[in-house]
Structure formats: C-alpha cells, structure tokens
Scaffold this motif. Structure first.
Motif, PDB file in Angstrom:
ATOM      1  N   GLN A   1       9.198 -46.326 -67.798  1.00  0.00           N
ATOM      2  CA  GLN A   1       7.647 -46.110 -68.323  1.00  0.00           C
ATOM      3  C   GLN A   1       6.917 -47.933 -68.020  1.00  0.00           C
ATOM      4  O   GLN A   1       6.067 -48.004 -67.779  1.00  0.00           O
ATOM      5  CB  GLN A   1       6.821 -45.265 -68.586  1.00  0.00           C
ATOM      6  CG  GLN A   1       7.645 -43.787 -68.643  1.00  0.00           C
ATOM      7  CD  GLN A   1       6.116 -43.322 -67.755  1.00  0.00           C
ATOM      8  OE1 GLN A   1       7.156 -43.913 -66.018  1.00  0.00           O
ATOM      9  NE2 GLN A   1       5.047 -43.312 -67.745  1.00  0.00           N
ATOM     10  N   VAL A   2       7.428 -48.540 -69.156  1.00  0.00           N
ATOM     11  CA  VAL A   2       6.722 -50.447 -69.193  1.00  0.00           C
ATOM     12  C   VAL A   2       7.205 -50.520 -68.195  1.00  0.00           C
ATOM     13  O   VAL A   2       6.126 -51.448 -67.996  1.00  0.00           O
ATOM     14  CB  VAL A   2       8.168 -50.918 -70.060  1.00  0.00           C
ATOM     15  CG1 VAL A   2       7.745 -52.490 -69.981  1.00  0.00           C
ATOM     16  CG2 VAL A   2       7.926 -49.797 -71.044  1.00  0.00           C
TER      17      VAL A   2
ATOM     18  N   TYR B   1       6.611 -49.722 -64.613  1.00  0.00           N
ATOM     19  CA  TYR B   1       5.346 -48.869 -63.733  1.00  0.00           C
ATOM     20  C   TYR B   1       4.286 -49.511 -64.400  1.00  0.00           C
ATOM     21  O   TYR B   1       3.570 -49.203 -63.589  1.00  0.00           O
ATOM     22  CB  TYR B   1       5.253 -46.728 -63.615  1.00  0.00           C
ATOM     23  CG  TYR B   1       4.309 -46.059 -63.708  1.00  0.00           C
ATOM     24  CD1 TYR B   1       3.371 -46.356 -64.030  1.00  0.00           C
ATOM     25  CD2 TYR B   1       4.410 -46.219 -62.458  1.00  0.00           C
ATOM     26  CE1 TYR B   1       2.256 -45.348 -63.717  1.00  0.00           C
ATOM     27  CE2 TYR B   1       3.248 -45.400 -61.808  1.00  0.00           C
ATOM     28  CZ  TYR B   1       2.564 -45.268 -62.181  1.00  0.00           C
ATOM     29  OH  TYR B   1       1.329 -44.220 -61.122  1.00  0.00           O
ATOM     30  N   PHE B   2       3.972 -49.119 -65.718  1.00  0.00           N
ATOM     31  CA  PHE B   2       2.729 -49.885 -66.468  1.00  0.00           C
ATOM     32  C   PHE B   2       2.375 -51.554 -65.433  1.00  0.00           C
ATOM     33  O   PHE B   2       1.715 -51.313 -65.400  1.00  0.00           O
ATOM     34  CB  PHE B   2       2.833 -50.308 -67.707  1.00  0.00           C
ATOM     35  CG  PHE B   2       1.067 -50.265 -68.350  1.00  0.00           C
ATOM     36  CD1 PHE B   2       2.127 -51.827 -68.890  1.00  0.00           C
ATOM     37  CD2 PHE B   2       0.085 -50.254 -68.226  1.00  0.00           C
ATOM     38  CE1 PHE B   2       0.899 -52.865 -69.775  1.00  0.00           C
ATOM     39  CE2 PHE B   2      -0.845 -50.680 -68.354  1.00  0.00           C
ATOM     40  CZ  PHE B   2      -0.642 -52.406 -69.750  1.00  0.00           C
TER      41      PHE B   2
ATOM     42  N   ILE C   1       6.013 -36.021 -70.876  1.00  0.00           N
ATOM     43  CA  ILE C   1       6.608 -36.848 -70.842  1.00  0.00           C
ATOM     44  C   ILE C   1       6.152 -37.775 -72.191  1.00  0.00           C
ATOM     45  O   ILE C   1       6.940 -38.639 -73.300  1.00  0.00           O
ATOM     46  CB  ILE C   1       7.112 -38.595 -69.813  1.00  0.00           C
ATOM     47  CG1 ILE C   1       5.979 -38.457 -69.012  1.00  0.00           C
ATOM     48  CG2 ILE C   1       8.237 -38.208 -69.040  1.00  0.00           C
ATOM     49  CD1 ILE C   1       5.456 -39.402 -68.065  1.00  0.00           C
TER      50      ILE C   1
ATOM     51  N   GLN D   1      -5.716 -50.338 -70.721  1.00  0.00           N
ATOM     52  CA  GLN D   1      -5.613 -50.311 -70.277  1.00  0.00           C
ATOM     53  C   GLN D   1      -4.196 -49.971 -70.511  1.00  0.00           C
ATOM     54  O   GLN D   1      -3.083 -48.933 -69.675  1.00  0.00           O
ATOM     55  CB  GLN D   1      -5.086 -50.952 -69.084  1.00  0.00           C
ATOM     56  CG  GLN D   1      -6.710 -51.849 -68.735  1.00  0.00           C
ATOM     57  CD  GLN D   1      -6.564 -52.613 -69.444  1.00  0.00           C
ATOM     58  OE1 GLN D   1      -7.005 -53.077 -70.596  1.00  0.00           O
ATOM     59  NE2 GLN D   1      -6.836 -53.907 -68.664  1.00  0.00           N
TER      60      GLN D   1
ATOM     61  N   VAL E   1       0.853 -46.613 -71.377  1.00  0.00           N
ATOM     62  CA  VAL E   1       1.930 -47.309 -72.275  1.00  0.00           C
ATOM     63  C   VAL E   1       2.712 -47.418 -73.749  1.00  0.00           C
ATOM     64  O   VAL E   1       3.931 -47.638 -73.821  1.00  0.00           O
ATOM     65  CB  VAL E   1       2.017 -48.335 -71.563  1.00  0.00           C
ATOM     66  CG1 VAL E   1       2.025 -48.994 -71.971  1.00  0.00           C
ATOM     67  CG2 VAL E   1       3.793 -48.521 -70.920  1.00  0.00           C
TER      68      VAL E   1
ATOM     69  N   PHE F   1       5.293 -45.247 -75.110  1.00  0.00           N
ATOM     70  CA  PHE F   1       7.176 -45.879 -74.891  1.00  0.00           C
ATOM     71  C   PHE F   1       7.401 -46.922 -75.535  1.00  0.00           C
ATOM     72  O   PHE F   1       8.691 -47.511 -75.306  1.00  0.00           O
ATOM     73  CB  PHE F   1       6.655 -46.028 -72.798  1.00  0.00           C
ATOM     74  CG  PHE F   1       6.751 -44.402 -72.480  1.00  0.00           C
ATOM     75  CD1 PHE F   1       5.438 -44.350 -71.877  1.00  0.00           C
ATOM     76  CD2 PHE F   1       7.420 -43.272 -72.657  1.00  0.00           C
ATOM     77  CE1 PHE F   1       5.096 -43.373 -71.820  1.00  0.00           C
ATOM     78  CE2 PHE F   1       7.271 -42.319 -71.715  1.00  0.00           C
ATOM     79  CZ  PHE F   1       6.015 -42.124 -71.574  1.00  0.00           C
ATOM     80  N   VAL F   2       6.237 -48.173 -75.604  1.00  0.00           N
ATOM     81  CA  VAL F   2       6.701 -49.424 -75.808  1.00  0.00           C
ATOM     82  C   VAL F   2       7.708 -49.362 -77.711  1.00  0.00           C
ATOM     83  O   VAL F   2       8.288 -49.643 -77.976  1.00  0.00           O
ATOM     84  CB  VAL F   2       5.992 -50.635 -76.310  1.00  0.00           C
ATOM     85  CG1 VAL F   2       5.631 -51.735 -76.824  1.00  0.00           C
ATOM     86  CG2 VAL F   2       5.598 -50.257 -74.581  1.00  0.00           C
TER      87      VAL F   2
ATOM     88  N   ILE G   1      11.306 -47.225 -77.066  1.00  0.00           N
ATOM     89  CA  ILE G   1      12.371 -48.815 -77.377  1.00  0.00           C
ATOM     90  C   ILE G   1      12.288 -48.832 -78.620  1.00  0.00           C
ATOM     91  O   ILE G   1      13.931 -49.434 -78.676  1.00  0.00           O
ATOM     92  CB  ILE G   1      11.927 -49.043 -75.934  1.00  0.00           C
ATOM     93  CG1 ILE G   1      11.664 -48.165 -74.458  1.00  0.00           C
ATOM     94  CG2 ILE G   1      12.993 -50.610 -75.989  1.00  0.00           C
ATOM     95  CD1 ILE G   1      11.086 -49.392 -73.998  1.00  0.00           C
TER      96      ILE G   1
END
Lengths: 330, 304, 407
Positions: A139-140, A142-143, B241, B278, B282, B285-286, B289
């Motif tokens: 996903q990262v 993708y971003f 997700i 923007q 994300v 998700f960062v 991780i």
C-alpha cells in the motif's frame, strides 16, 4: 498450507507405485508444449496478445507460488514488485531508449532490490502478520506511485516503445514480440524448476513442512526465507516488466492490491506447490476475465465463486489434483 | 490567536473532533473482526461486504420493500432497521458459517481468509450487478437532523449519535466478553474447545453464534453509516483493508485493543488530513508496519 | 477470349469511373464500430450500456448499411482501467477488424486507446473522457474529442459562477492528474474573471470520509467550495456537504464535473440549485426531447446523458463521412470529418484540426424537488455557452497537429 501438503505427502507415500509418467517423460512433454507454443503465431484460433498476457501473469503467479507453495509464505503485496518493475521498465524504454532486454533487466533489478528490503522487514513475522506487513508495504508503494511525477499518476506511463531485441529484431511486430515473451517465459519456468529441484529448494520445503525441525537441524531459516522472498520478488518483476513491453503501458492498477489477490487466486486455482499450476491458473483466469468482461459485474462474482469453490472443495487446484491422481510431480 | 504549524487551534480541535468521530466508527467496524478472529481464529474478509449488506438492507427496507410486497407505503424505518438489518445479516452469516466456514477450522487459517475473500467478491459483485456502483442516497432520520455550531465547526447531531452508538456497542461487547459468564465460556472455547466440550458445553453452537454476532456488528455499523456515506455496492471494499489494519495494529486477539486502536487511528488520520492530506489513506499502513516491527503481535495482542 | 477480355475491360472501366476513393472500398466488407467503455464500474451510468444502445440506434437510423456493406456494433468493458483499455483496443483493432472505437470514458483509458489507435492507424472517438490533453499535448491525427473537456467545464461552470458574484473560491481536489488539471484550468478562469482562490486541499482518490476536508473548506469562509473530483468522490463530497449543513448555507458547492446520473444518484434534495456544465441536455430542444424519448423506451425510462447522446451523434456523422468519402480508410474519413460542419439536430459545430469538436455547452441548474416533474427532469438550462468560449483557442493549442512542434 501445512495440512494439505502433509496429507498429500502421506497419501503419496502410502500409495506409491512407480508411474509410467516419470520425470523424463514430463520433461519431454514440457518440451513439446514449448514447441507448440512457439508455433502459435502461425494460426488464428488463439490471439497472440492474449497469450502474451498469460505469460506475464503466469510468471507473476509462479513467483507467488514459489513463496506460497514451496516456502509456505503468503504474500499479499506482490503487486508492489510486479508494478515497480513495470514502471521502471516502461521508464527505461521510453526515456532512456534502451533495448528491451536491458529494459527488463532494469525492472528486475528494481523489484529484486525492493524485494530484499521488504523481505528483511516482513520475514521477522509469521503467518497472518507476515501477510499483513506485505500488504501494508505494498500500500505504501501504491501511495508513492500515485505521488511520484515519473509514474504519471492515473494516466500511467503510456506509449512505451517495444524496442528492438539486441538492437536488431524489432518487437513492434506482433510475432517477434510473442517469441520474445515466450522466451522470457521459458527462462522463468526453467529458473523456477531449477530452484525448486535444487538443494536450496529442498530446504525451503522442509521449512514449510516443519520450521522448528529445520531450525533444529541447523538451518538459518530466516536467511533461506529472505532469499526465497527476494527471488520471488525478482520473478514478479520479470512478469511486470514483460507486461510493460507487451501492453506498452504501466499503470496504477499494476501496484494495486487487487492485482496481488489475483495472483494468489491464479496460484490456488492452478495448484499450490506445482510447477504448471500457476500457468494454468493464469490462463484460465485471464480467459475468464476476458470472456466475462462484457457481462458487467459477473467478472467479480465469477472470480469470487472460483475462490470459494477452490478453497472448499478443490484445495489442490487443477494441476494439483491431476498430479495427485497420477502420482507425478507437475 | 497563535497558529500551530499554519493552522489555528480552533481548526485543529475541530479536525481532532472529526478524527475521533471517524475513529469510533473504525472501532465499531474492527470490533466485529476482532471478536471473530480472537475467538474463532478466522480472518473474516467478508466483513466489508456484510457492512455493505447492512446498509443495503436498511436502504431496501426504506425504499424498495413497499414495491416488492405490493404495499407501496410499507417502509422499514431507520430505528427498526438498526435492529432488523443486523439480525438478517447475522442469520445470513450463520448460514455461511454452518455450510462453508466450518469445514476449514482444522486447516491453516489462511484458508479461512481466502474463503471469506472470495465470498466478499461474490456478495459485492451481486450487488454491483443489481444496483450499480453510483449507489443510492439514504436520508438522515428526521429526529437527528441538524446539528450544533461550535465556532466555525458544524457538528451534525447524527454524527454524535453514531459516536454514541459505536462506543456503546464497543463497551457492551467488551463487557460481555470479558466480564460475563457467557463471555468467559467463549474465551474458554477458543483456548481449549475439546475440554470445554467435554464439560458439556455445546461449543460448535457457541462458535456459530459468535460468528453471527460479529457479522451482525458489521451490519450494525452499515446501518449507522447509511445516512452519511452513499449506499453503494463498493462501500465495504474500500474500508476493509483499513479496518484490517486497525485490528492487526491493535492485536488480533484483543477487543480492547481494537477499540483503542480504532479511536487512535481515527485521530491520527484526522491530523494527517490537516498537515499532509494526500497521505491520509496510507498513514494507517505506515503505522501498521512500524507497530508490527516493534511489537510483533500488535499493541495489545498476545502472540499465539 | 475476346469476350472475357472485353468484360474485364468494362468491369475495370466501371470501377475506375466510380471514383478514385472508392477503389479503396470498405475494409473487410463491413463497417465495424467498437464501443469501448466502462460497462459496470463507476462511469457505467455516464457512458456504459447506454452508449452501446446509442451506437446501435445510430446504426439502425442510418439504415443498417453504408455503401452497401453492413454496419456491425460490438462492445467491450475496460472497467476504467488503462491497461484493460489498451489490450481491448488492440484486440478490437487487430483481431476483430474494428474500424473505429467509440466511447472511452475515463481519461487514462482514453489516452491508452488513442495510443494504440495511432500505432495501428485506426480512428478513436472520445466521448466520455474529459482531459484537455486529449486534443492538446497528447493529440494525434486519429482522435476526435466529441462532447466536453476540462477547458469547457472550467469556462462554463467557473466563469458562470464568478459572473454571478461569487468571487472567493476554495478547491477540494482529488489528488491525481485529472483533479489537478481541473483545478488548474478553473483557477485560471477564476483569476481571469476577477475572482480569488483563497485555499485548497487535496484528497486521495476513492476517499470515503470528506468531513475533515469540508470543514477546512468551511473555515476558509470562501463563497464557493469547488469540487475538482469525479465519480464516487464527487457524490461523497456532496452528500457529506449536505450533512454538514453547507448546502443551503452562505457557501455554495460547485461540482466542476458532474453528470445527470450523479444528480439522480444523490437525489434533488441535496443537489438543488447546483450549477454544472454539460455538452448536451435532453430537455433543451424538441430534437433533443424526441431523441431522449426514443432512447428511454429501450433504457428503463432513463434519459440519455450528454455522453450517450454524443455517441449517437458521432456514430451518425462517422457513418455519413464514410458514405461521402466512399471508403472507411481512416485518413480519408478523418479528413472528411474535419472538413464537414456538423448539424444533426443534437449537436452543431465543427471538428477542428486538433480533433476537438467545437460546439455550444450548457450551464445547468439543478431543480428543487418541487419543480421536478419526473425522475429525468432534474435541471433547467441557465445559460448557453457559445462554442468559441467553451473551447481552447487554437492559438493557445499545444497540439502538434496545430503547431507543428511536438510538445
């Protein structure tokens, strides 16, 4: 993954009888198939662009299979490697004007490097956590792909020239492109075969079957997993770069997580842990999507239904079932 | 007034508030998922589709039901839908569990993930086929219209209602599982189902009901969401997700973990939307991780 | 022997007398038109199956044949994905002998198909996509852009709104090329007409929750909150703007790209009073209404969108161009299309050298629920925007066909 393959192994051990169809024969049949594939441009029944797409996704699915079927690791983020390579190859072909084999090389190098980095981070965890880390990392990617100027965001990199193989054979000609793609596919296939049948491959299988035992036998399990992950990433990249050349564009769809899911589906449908499984899976799914594309939402429904059926009743996949029944290793 | 990094404190507070509201919604959604994984070891990818199903049932009840039954004025009002939709979806998911999921318990739980992923695609595909993708509008119930104005920020009553219901549901679930006898039976059933069965408890029934309840929670969130977000076939797939990330970060076995993480993540996402909008999609998700690298089983989870 | 030679001579003479162009004739003995569109995804209501119907209607109305050869309409779904568009376009041209691909909603899909068309020297008519580069930086000799583009949207909606007195603007923009282009084009117009952009915020595409962005827009106190996004993002922003009390407040929501299908999905309560620009509206003239009635009979009572009407008109004019040119050869047909003014009752204008169909645009205002008589009666035409105002002047064009210089 452990349960099916140990059942498979037990079944095979219990019912072992030397088969007429042994490895040498399979190799011969494989050779015949390759020759038949090479003759494809000379007939009209199967469209060569469709076949080239199958090659790209077969390589991609095979890379997922290498990890899932032979090492027991489910990665939900392989689209990151597929897509990164697609973008790098597209950029190299369009902006640097290199020959296609060099373009592919750049793409593969990029995805392998990325694979090494991601692998180092993800390998530390197991099972579902491993899968989730790979998904998050993808996903990262993708971003980043949506933000970097060189990827052109939604438009993607379009009009990628196919170039001339070795500077001589122009790939703009459909048949030439087809043979080039077939060549890449054969190389990938043989490479995977080599890896799987090597001592390295055996260690991977042992890790998949029983990791604690492998550790107790003295194998540096993490290092093996990382190597498998990196090779798998490189292979996914090979598929992605080839796709850029065949379709002449690289887009965000290549790095989107649905693409990762598709590769997993192809692997499962075809047969986890088999060599021909991902290839058959890719051919079926691409064909299905093509055929159903005009029927609106049915493509999603059919894909989902196949997932469900495979998981419930058909866990070995098509090639896996055939393999099991005929007692051979496909 | 002083400006913090280019944004006034009032604006910052309003963004934090919005973040908390979203966070409670994430918490509610991830709750069902956490319950199902924590107690059943099943990774329920169908959650997003069931959330959509809940919203769709509410919408169909309001606008389509009359037409189907031949009584054009028959409507399922919002308040009833809050109860009926989760019930219907809960029953539906029990059927799924009994016919399909049951067979996969003894296998690697990645098969459960793949099955539910496939089911999600089928359900979504069907609704896309029937109702298209642009979706339909569901009106905010009359009682909850309007809102209050705090300086420049307008807080709709309905969003506060959602926060309230979400937190109430979260607390109720947590209490039920951690503090009641039935809840302790559930927890025991996960740790050692055979022993529990030997003691005379009908473990398969408990598992089935738990799955149904978890899915009902998803549908409940769907009904709550219907007046805010457009009711479309794909409303679940975009969220799934993110919700997964919440559960994984919180720790897949921990219910309190999911709730707190959901709230926290809503706030962080809200802040990201102010400073680097923007990246708001994300950011989760960062964080996932980072968390997974430091704490392998999530913030509150236990390694299995 | 002599007889056969004589008959060959006569045949040859007949052929030659039929005109030089017809010596090329119709390729593959039929005129194949492929509708490449989004059949099931976010843009399916804008173009989708309705476009296929429109093309079929055009083929029927034309008589089913042109120059004695049958017209065949096929369709394919690209799901608004650029790589699907590229492979489907190639398949249609190479394998199915399609002469012209119509539709191409979603700019990245359109550009992908245009690329393939340019290589294979076949025609692509873009009806659904919006990006200006289609006839500007990325133009090619085989593309026609028919219904609308981002320049028209900016000059239609933005100019109209600023002229009505709303001078301060805040942009809510989808973070991808299309959103950025739309914001850029609209900003130019706002500044040129004496307005001022006081702020903007970017959001990732396919966002669910807009509350945060909308509240930033609210605190900016701009008179206009302009939406530079599309599809589900536009619908979500509007719905939540209504929920947050922005609709009906001192601030106005201006969707820079919106379709009648979006308004129907949202309902009139939340969209009443909104202004948006389209290339065609069914309730504007008798000819439009007649076409809409015929279309609706086969389409569940739903009136055609501007894009679907565009498909009908473009197909008719394409077939006419083939008839006049005497061949379906792409270069000849393109030449014919660019040199013949179009006036078919639905659209009126000319196709320029860069492929852009220059025609009037319409600024619509959404009706209140009370004013609307049926599910299709959702807007009234506020203003007709003349073709010259709605199209990028050739003097400013960066198209290689106009400037001679590759940009």
């Amino acid at each position: 993954m452990n349960t099916t393959t140990s059942t498979q192994a037990t079944a095979q051990a219990a019912a072992f009888k030397p088969s007429v169809i042994n490895t040498t024969m399979i190799n011969k049949i494989t050779l015949v198939v390759f020759v038949l594939l090479a003759l494809l441009p000379f007939q009209d029944a199967v469209y060569d662009l469709f076949m080239m797409k199958v090659f790209c996704f077969a390589i991609f699915a095979a890379s997922v299979n290498l990890l899932l079927g032979f090492s027991g690791l489910l990665s939900f983020g392989h689209a990151a490697f597929f897509g990164t390579s697609a973008y790098v190859t597209a950029h190299a072909m369009k902006e640097w004007g290199v020959t296609p084999e060099l373009g592919l090389l750049f793409g593969v190098v990029a995805s392998t490097a990325l694979g090494y980095v991601f692998g180092s981070l993800a390998i530390r965890r197991q099972g579902i956590y491993f899968a989730m880390i790979t998904l998050a990392l993808a996903q990262v990617v993708y971003f980043i792909a949506t933000q970097l100027p060189f990827t052109n965001g939604e438009d993607g990199i379009q009009g990628v020239p196919r170039g001339s193989f070795l500077g001589v054979f122009s790939l703009t000609n459909s048949s030439h492109m087809y043979w080039f793609a077939l060549g890449v596919f054969i190389i990938a296939f043989l490479l995977i075969q080599r890896v799987v049948r090597s001592p390295f491959g055996q260690v991977l299988k042992s890790i998949r079957e029983n990791e604690p035992r492998a550790i107790s036998l003295g194998y540096d399990v993490d290092r093996y997993k990382l190597m498998a992950f990196t090779i798998s990433a490189g292979l996914a990249g090979l598929g992605g770069g080839l796709k850029s050349l065949v379709l002449q564009l690289a887009s965000l769809g290549d790095v989107f997580w649905h693409t990762s899911g598709e590769a997993v589906l192809m692997t499962i449908l075809g047969g986890i842990g088999t060599l021909w499984g991902p290839i058959l899976g890719a051919a079926i799914i691409i064909n299905l999507q093509n055929y159903l594309a005009n029927l609106g939402g049915w493509s999603t429904i059919a894909t989902g239904a196949i997932f469900v059926v495979c998981v419930l009743a058909f866990r070995r996949g098509i090639v896996g079932e055939i393999s099991h029944r005929l007692n051979i290793r496909l | 007034m002083f400006e913090l990094l280019g944004i006034s404190p009032q604006a910052l507070i309003s963004q934090l508030l919005i973040g908390l509201i979203n966070g409670s919604f994430y918490a509610l959604l991830s709750l069902g998922l956490a319950v199902i994984f924590g107690l059943l070891n099943v990774i329920n990818f169908t959650h997003g589709a069931l959330y959509m199903l809940g919203a769709m049932v509410a919408w169909m009840g309001l606008t389509q039901l009359g037409g189907w039954v031949g009584m054009p004025d028959l409507q399922l009002p919002y308040w009833l839908a809050l109860v009926v939709a989760p019930l219907i979806v809960g029953l539906f998911s029990i059927v799924i569990e009994k016919t399909m999921l049951k067979r996969l318990y003894r296998l690697d739980h990645l098969y459960g993930l793949l099955l539910t992923f496939g089911l999600a695609l089928v359900i979504e595909g069907l609704f896309r086929h029937w109702f298209g993708v642009l979706g339909n509008s569901y009106p905010v119930p009359d009682l909850l219209r309007g809102g209050m104005r705090v300086n420049e920020l307008f807080i709709p009553w309905y969003r506060l209602w959602v926060v309230g219901m979400a937190l109430a549901a979260c607390f109720a679930t947590w209490f039920f599982i951690e503090r009641t006898n039935l809840g302790s039976l559930l927890r025991a059933g996960t740790e050692n189902p055979r022993l529990l069965q030997a003691l005379g408890v009908n473990v398969p029934l408990i598992i089935t009901l738990t799955y149904g309840a978890g899915c009902a929670l998803a549908a409940f969130a769907g009904v709550l969401a219907a007046p805010i977000y457009q009711v479309t076939a794909i409303m679940g797939s975009d969220l799934i997700i993110v919700v997964f990330a919440v559960v994984v970060i919180g720790g897949m076995g921990s219910i309190a973990g999911s709730i707190l993480t959901g709230l926290g993540l809503g706030v962080i996402e809200g802040l990201t939307k102010v400073f680097y909008p923007q990246a708001s999609s994300v950011s989760i998700f960062v964080i996932m991780i980072i968390v997974l690298l430091i704490k392998p089983a999530g913030l509150f989870g236990k390694v299995r | 022997m002599k007889q056969r030679y004589l008959s060959k001579l006569i045949a040859g003479a007949l052929f030659a007398s039929a005109g030089v162009a017809s010596a090329q004739g119709i390729s593959n003995d039929s005129v194949n038109i492929g509708v490449l569109t989004d059949l099931s995804g976010i843009y399916s209501a804008v173009e989708g199956p309705g476009a296929v119907l429109a093309a079929q209607m055009a083929a029927e109305d034309f008589g089913g044949t042109v120059l004695g050869k049958p017209i065949k309409i096929t369709s394919a779904d690209h799901q608004s994905k650029a790589d699907l568009s590229a492979s489907k376009a190639r398949e249609m041209f190479e394998r199915d002998n399609v002469d012209m691909i119509m539709g191409n909603v979603a700019s990245s899909s359109a550009l992908a198909a245009m690329e393939v068309a340019n290589q294979l020297k076949r025609i692509v008519i873009v009806t659904g996509a919006a990006s200006l580069p289609i006839t500007n930086e990325r133009c090619n000799a085989y593309t026609i852009h028919y219904v609308y583009d981002t320049y028209a949207l900016a000059n239609g909606t933005a100019a109209g709104v600023v002229a009505s007195g709303k001078k301060t603007w805040f942009f809510l923009t989808a973070d991808y090329v299309f959103g950025h282009t739309l914001q850029r084009d609209a900003t130019e117009v706002v500044n040129a007409k004496g307005g001022k952009v006081v702020g903007s915020v970017l959001h990732p595409i396919k966002t669910t929750d807009f509350a945060s962005y909308l509240s930033q827009a609210q605190s900016s106190k701009a008179e206009v909150i302009a939406l530079a996004n599309a599809g589900g993002d536009t619908i979500g922003s509007i719905k939540q703007a209504a929920e947050l009390g922005i609709v009906g407040s001192k601030q106005t929501i201006v969707p820079l790209l919106m379709f009648t299908s979006d308004v129907q999905a949202l309902g009139l309560k939340d969209t009443q009073g909104m202004n948006f620009t389209v290339g065609w509206y069914w309730n504007f003239s008798d000819a439009n209404r007649k076409f809409a009635d015929r279309f609706m009979k086969n389409f569940n009572g739903v009136a055609p969108t501007s894009v679907q009407a565009g498909v009908y008109s473009a197909t008719m004019n394409y077939l006419q161009a083939i008839k006049t040119a005497g061949t379906d050869n792409s270069d000849a047909v393109m030449k014919q299309l660019k040199s013949t003014p179009i006036d078919d009752g639905l659209f009126k204008g000319v196709i320029r050298a860069d492929g852009k169909f220059e025609h009037d645009m319409y600024l619509l205002q959404v009706k209140t629920p009370k004013e609307s008589k049926n599910k299709n009666d959702i807007a009234s035409v506020l203003q007709v925007i003349p073709a010259k105002d709605a199209t990028l002047p050739l003097s400013q064009s960066k198209c290689v066909l106009v400037t001679g210089v590759k940009s």
